[in-house]
Design a protein around this motif. Structure first.
Motif, PDB file in Angstrom:
ATOM      1  N   PRO A  88       1.046  -1.417  -0.336  1.00  0.00           N
ATOM      2  CA  PRO A  88       0.150  -0.030   0.027  1.00  0.00           C
ATOM      3  C   PRO A  88       0.821   1.287   0.038  1.00  0.00           C
ATOM      4  O   PRO A  88       0.444   2.410  -0.608  1.00  0.00           O
ATOM      5  N   PHE A  89       2.039   1.109   0.612  1.00  0.00           N
ATOM      6  CA  PHE A  89       2.931   2.381   0.657  1.00  0.00           C
ATOM      7  C   PHE A  89       3.445   2.693  -0.597  1.00  0.00           C
ATOM      8  O   PHE A  89       3.263   3.787  -1.187  1.00  0.00           O
ATOM      9  N   ALA A  90       3.855   1.708  -1.755  1.00  0.00           N
ATOM     10  CA  ALA A  90       4.141   1.684  -2.877  1.00  0.00           C
ATOM     11  C   ALA A  90       2.992   2.145  -3.783  1.00  0.00           C
ATOM     12  O   ALA A  90       3.272   3.085  -4.511  1.00  0.00           O
ATOM     13  N   MET A  91       1.835   1.752  -3.406  1.00  0.00           N
ATOM     14  CA  MET A  91       0.643   2.396  -4.543  1.00  0.00           C
ATOM     15  C   MET A  91       0.327   3.659  -4.203  1.00  0.00           C
ATOM     16  O   MET A  91      -0.058   4.393  -4.986  1.00  0.00           O
ATOM     17  N   ALA A  92       0.454   4.137  -2.814  1.00  0.00           N
ATOM     18  CA  ALA A  92       0.187   5.426  -2.666  1.00  0.00           C
ATOM     19  C   ALA A  92       1.113   6.376  -3.301  1.00  0.00           C
ATOM     20  O   ALA A  92       0.977   7.591  -3.865  1.00  0.00           O
ATOM     21  N   THR A  93       2.580   5.886  -3.123  1.00  0.00           N
ATOM     22  CA  THR A  93       3.705   6.697  -3.671  1.00  0.00           C
ATOM     23  C   THR A  93       3.480   7.016  -5.283  1.00  0.00           C
ATOM     24  O   THR A  93       3.640   7.842  -6.152  1.00  0.00           O
ATOM     25  N   GLU A  94       3.029   5.725  -5.790  1.00  0.00           N
ATOM     26  CA  GLU A  94       2.574   5.625  -7.311  1.00  0.00           C
ATOM     27  C   GLU A  94       1.749   6.572  -7.713  1.00  0.00           C
ATOM     28  O   GLU A  94       1.620   7.115  -8.875  1.00  0.00           O
ATOM     29  N   GLN A  95       0.685   6.585  -6.932  1.00  0.00           N
ATOM     30  CA  GLN A  95      -0.428   7.526  -7.184  1.00  0.00           C
ATOM     31  C   GLN A  95       0.188   9.251  -7.069  1.00  0.00           C
ATOM     32  O   GLN A  95      -0.272   9.825  -7.941  1.00  0.00           O
ATOM     33  N   LEU A  96       0.752   9.462  -6.241  1.00  0.00           N
ATOM     34  CA  LEU A  96       1.459  10.844  -6.135  1.00  0.00           C
ATOM     35  C   LEU A  96       2.354  11.205  -7.332  1.00  0.00           C
ATOM     36  O   LEU A  96       2.295  12.129  -7.840  1.00  0.00           O
ATOM     37  N   GLY A  97       3.004  10.080  -7.971  1.00  0.00           N
ATOM     38  CA  GLY A  97       3.917  10.269  -9.082  1.00  0.00           C
ATOM     39  C   GLY A  97       3.571   9.866 -10.306  1.00  0.00           C
ATOM     40  O   GLY A  97       4.499  10.347 -11.166  1.00  0.00           O
ATOM     41  N   GLY A  98       2.408   9.398 -10.207  1.00  0.00           N
ATOM     42  CA  GLY A  98       1.994   8.930 -11.729  1.00  0.00           C
ATOM     43  C   GLY A  98       2.655   7.775 -12.162  1.00  0.00           C
ATOM     44  O   GLY A  98       2.940   7.825 -13.543  1.00  0.00           O
ATOM     45  N   ILE A  99       3.283   6.937 -11.340  1.00  0.00           N
ATOM     46  CA  ILE A  99       4.166   5.877 -11.935  1.00  0.00           C
ATOM     47  C   ILE A  99       3.082   4.737 -12.264  1.00  0.00           C
ATOM     48  O   ILE A  99       2.377   4.258 -11.664  1.00  0.00           O
ATOM     49  N   GLU A 100       3.570   4.152 -13.350  1.00  0.00           N
ATOM     50  CA  GLU A 100       2.804   2.981 -13.906  1.00  0.00           C
ATOM     51  C   GLU A 100       3.562   1.685 -13.570  1.00  0.00           C
ATOM     52  O   GLU A 100       4.931   1.794 -13.608  1.00  0.00           O
ATOM     53  N   VAL A 101       3.159   0.594 -13.252  1.00  0.00           N
ATOM     54  CA  VAL A 101       3.535  -0.601 -12.839  1.00  0.00           C
ATOM     55  C   VAL A 101       3.614  -1.523 -13.885  1.00  0.00           C
ATOM     56  O   VAL A 101       2.541  -1.782 -14.391  1.00  0.00           O
ATOM     57  N   PRO A 102       4.751  -2.203 -14.453  1.00  0.00           N
ATOM     58  CA  PRO A 102       4.721  -3.225 -15.355  1.00  0.00           C
ATOM     59  C   PRO A 102       3.554  -4.394 -15.108  1.00  0.00           C
ATOM     60  O   PRO A 102       3.679  -4.588 -13.532  1.00  0.00           O
ATOM     61  N   GLU A 103       3.318  -5.047 -15.827  1.00  0.00           N
ATOM     62  CA  GLU A 103       2.154  -6.101 -15.798  1.00  0.00           C
ATOM     63  C   GLU A 103       3.089  -7.404 -14.996  1.00  0.00           C
ATOM     64  O   GLU A 103       2.259  -8.109 -13.882  1.00  0.00           O
ATOM     65  N   ARG A 104       4.139  -7.825 -15.256  1.00  0.00           N
ATOM     66  CA  ARG A 104       4.772  -8.722 -14.495  1.00  0.00           C
ATOM     67  C   ARG A 104       5.088  -8.395 -13.125  1.00  0.00           C
ATOM     68  O   ARG A 104       4.805  -9.334 -12.244  1.00  0.00           O
ATOM     69  N   ALA A 105       5.397  -7.080 -12.767  1.00  0.00           N
ATOM     70  CA  ALA A 105       5.435  -6.855 -11.586  1.00  0.00           C
ATOM     71  C   ALA A 105       4.468  -6.896 -10.560  1.00  0.00           C
ATOM     72  O   ALA A 105       4.184  -7.158  -9.499  1.00  0.00           O
ATOM     73  N   GLU A 106       3.205  -6.704 -11.234  1.00  0.00           N
ATOM     74  CA  GLU A 106       1.963  -6.641 -10.738  1.00  0.00           C
ATOM     75  C   GLU A 106       1.508  -8.160 -10.119  1.00  0.00           C
ATOM     76  O   GLU A 106       0.959  -8.408  -8.964  1.00  0.00           O
ATOM     77  N   TYR A 107       1.916  -8.843 -10.939  1.00  0.00           N
ATOM     78  CA  TYR A 107       1.524 -10.534 -10.671  1.00  0.00           C
ATOM     79  C   TYR A 107       2.714 -10.815  -9.932  1.00  0.00           C
ATOM     80  O   TYR A 107       1.937 -11.569  -8.854  1.00  0.00           O
ATOM     81  N   ILE A 108       3.651 -10.574  -9.704  1.00  0.00           N
ATOM     82  CA  ILE A 108       4.517 -10.882  -8.600  1.00  0.00           C
ATOM     83  C   ILE A 108       4.187 -10.321  -7.460  1.00  0.00           C
ATOM     84  O   ILE A 108       4.089 -11.095  -6.367  1.00  0.00           O
ATOM     85  N   ARG A 109       3.780  -9.133  -7.384  1.00  0.00           N
ATOM     86  CA  ARG A 109       3.158  -8.468  -6.116  1.00  0.00           C
ATOM     87  C   ARG A 109       2.111  -9.215  -5.549  1.00  0.00           C
ATOM     88  O   ARG A 109       2.060  -9.590  -4.422  1.00  0.00           O
ATOM     89  N   VAL A 110       0.965  -9.772  -6.310  1.00  0.00           N
ATOM     90  CA  VAL A 110       0.040 -10.704  -5.813  1.00  0.00           C
ATOM     91  C   VAL A 110       0.434 -11.882  -5.167  1.00  0.00           C
ATOM     92  O   VAL A 110       0.165 -12.492  -4.374  1.00  0.00           O
ATOM     93  N   ILE A 111       1.627 -12.713  -5.951  1.00  0.00           N
ATOM     94  CA  ILE A 111       2.033 -13.795  -5.561  1.00  0.00           C
ATOM     95  C   ILE A 111       2.732 -13.456  -4.322  1.00  0.00           C
ATOM     96  O   ILE A 111       2.506 -14.692  -3.183  1.00  0.00           O
ATOM     97  N   MET A 112       3.386 -12.651  -4.095  1.00  0.00           N
ATOM     98  CA  MET A 112       4.135 -12.414  -2.853  1.00  0.00           C
ATOM     99  C   MET A 112       3.309 -12.234  -1.493  1.00  0.00           C
ATOM    100  O   MET A 112       3.485 -12.677  -0.414  1.00  0.00           O
ATOM    101  N   CYS A 113       2.107 -11.356  -1.899  1.00  0.00           N
ATOM    102  CA  CYS A 113       1.298 -11.000  -0.796  1.00  0.00           C
ATOM    103  C   CYS A 113       0.333 -12.277  -0.407  1.00  0.00           C
ATOM    104  O   CYS A 113       0.224 -12.220   0.846  1.00  0.00           O
ATOM    105  N   GLU A 114      -0.162 -13.037  -1.561  1.00  0.00           N
ATOM    106  CA  GLU A 114      -0.904 -14.095  -1.084  1.00  0.00           C
ATOM    107  C   GLU A 114       0.050 -15.210  -0.249  1.00  0.00           C
ATOM    108  O   GLU A 114      -0.571 -15.868   0.697  1.00  0.00           O
ATOM    109  N   LEU A 115       1.252 -15.416  -0.522  1.00  0.00           N
ATOM    110  CA  LEU A 115       2.150 -16.206   0.199  1.00  0.00           C
ATOM    111  C   LEU A 115       2.349 -15.605   1.348  1.00  0.00           C
ATOM    112  O   LEU A 115       2.136 -16.413   2.511  1.00  0.00           O
TER     113      LEU A 115
END
Length: 377
Positions: A88-115
């Motif tokens: 959530p900190f990364a997401m809030a920072t991305e909102q401030l900076g208008g940063i786009e996250v690559p699709e592979r990174a999004e999937y890795i985030r989900v994998i790591m968070c569900e683990l």
């Protein structure tokens, strides 16, 4: 009645009532947390939670450091689930900076968070079995599986607990083929592991005697106190941010929201078990669809987001965790505020404990599943 009291406990007698401290060193309080209990015999007639022993001024310290340096503070909030506090900190920072996250990174985030959800619930139900009395074996089984997840984290980023892995723009490093294979092997065994946990606890008559009907949280009370996570869903309210306000790529996966109707300690345990099985479903889908590509988006060398504010929230193992950031155009945030689920969920502790026996206060507190790192910020 004689109540054993250590030299560090304060005892005040007022008529027929007895006021004692449970903690902050008590082994069943899950950290440096204290409950001031007023007892009528063995029945709790008053409970005053006392916290603050682990306060580190995280929010103020973060306002003196860059956004990248602030990631280390998120590791040390819920230190049993650092991946889900990085996000959530990364997401809030991305909102401030208008940063786009690559699709592979999004999937890795989900994998790591569900683990991480699975690992956190392993600690929750393992220690809860111990809190319920003479159930040490389940904790050995649950911690065994948690260790395997920490090994995956070590492969991914070199750290086991203070990972700083999910960062604004993506993740710190890509997953190797070896890491993906290790995760697949673990996911394939998750149902068997959960069956082992349930075989020791779910139908255990001693465990049920200590938990069924204990610490009942009514749905309207849960909503009034802003309770989230397994505590809320155990009271029959199917609210999960992954479904109510999908983030990352959660809207691409099929999963259910486990709920129970009783709102007691046993139901909170059962909801966590159900969530572990749903994590397996999400992990299977994420691993199957894991795309190729970069794992870090375009990030300026000196990150100075424009003036503004953002709030991002996610569904951590303990409930809604959110970060509110205010930028004044400097490399460090002007305001850094954390919405910590353990702190919010503790607000209802007194209501759950009063009317029960003093020995049951330990079980009720254990069913909330708190981590003092995010209670005392």
């Amino acid at each position: 009645m004689e109540i054993p009291v250590s030299t560090q406990e304060e005892v005040v007698r007022e008529g027929d009532l007895l006021t004692i401290n449970m903690g902050p060193q008590h082994p069943s309080t899950h950290g440096v947390f204290r409950m001031v209990l007023t007892l009528d015999g063995e029945t709790v007639v008053g409970c005053r939670p006392v916290m603050g022993y682990l306060h580190r001024s995280v929010e103020k310290l973060a306002e003196e450091r860059t956004y990248l340096q602030d990631i280390i503070f998120t590791d040390r909030l819920d230190y049993l689930a650092p991946m889900t506090t990085n996000l959530p900190f990364a997401m809030a920072t991305e909102q401030l900076g208008g940063i786009e996250v690559p699709e592979r990174a999004e999937y890795i985030r989900v994998i790591m968070c569900e683990l991480q959800r699975f690992a956190s619930h392993c600690v929750a139900i393992g220690t809860f079995a111990s809190d319920a009395g003479a159930f040490f074996t389940p904790m050995m089984y649950t911690f065994r599986e948690r260790e395997r997840i920490l090994d995956v984290y070590e492969q991914a980023c070199g750290a086991r607990m203070t990972v700083s892995y999910i960062r604004y723009g993506g993740v710190a490093r890509d997953l190797t083929d070896e890491s993906v294979t290790t995760i697949r092997d673990f996911v394939a065994e998750m149902d068997r592991n959960i069956d082992e946990f349930e075989g020791m606890m779910t139908r255990n008559e001693i465990f049920r005697a200590r938990t069924v009907g204990m610490g009942v949280l009514a749905p309207d009370t849960a909503v009034a106190y802003s309770i989230t996570g397994p505590m809320l869903r155990a009271s029959g309210i199917p609210y999960d941010i992954r479904r109510a306000e999908p983030y990352s790529v959660y809207d691409r996966f099929q999963f259910d929201i486990p709920t129970r109707e009783g709102g007691d300690c046993y139901d909170r345990y059962m909801v966590r078990v159900g969530e572990m099985r749903q994590s397996k479903r999400i992990l299977e889908q994420a691993l199957k669809d894991l795309p190729d590509g970069p794992v870090v988006g375009k990030i300026p060398k000196v990150f100075r987001p424009a003036k503004g504010y953002s709030y991002a929230r996610t569904e951590s193992p303990k409930g809604e965790i959110g970060f509110y950031l205010v930028s004044e155009g400097r490399p460090e945030p002007y305001r850094f505020h954390i919405r910590a689920p353990s702190f919010i969920n503790l607000g209802v502790l007194s209501q759950l404990v009063v009317g029960n026996k003093v020995a049951d206060a330990v079980v009720i507190l254990g069913s909330i599943d708190i981590v003092m790192g995010e209670v005392d910020r």
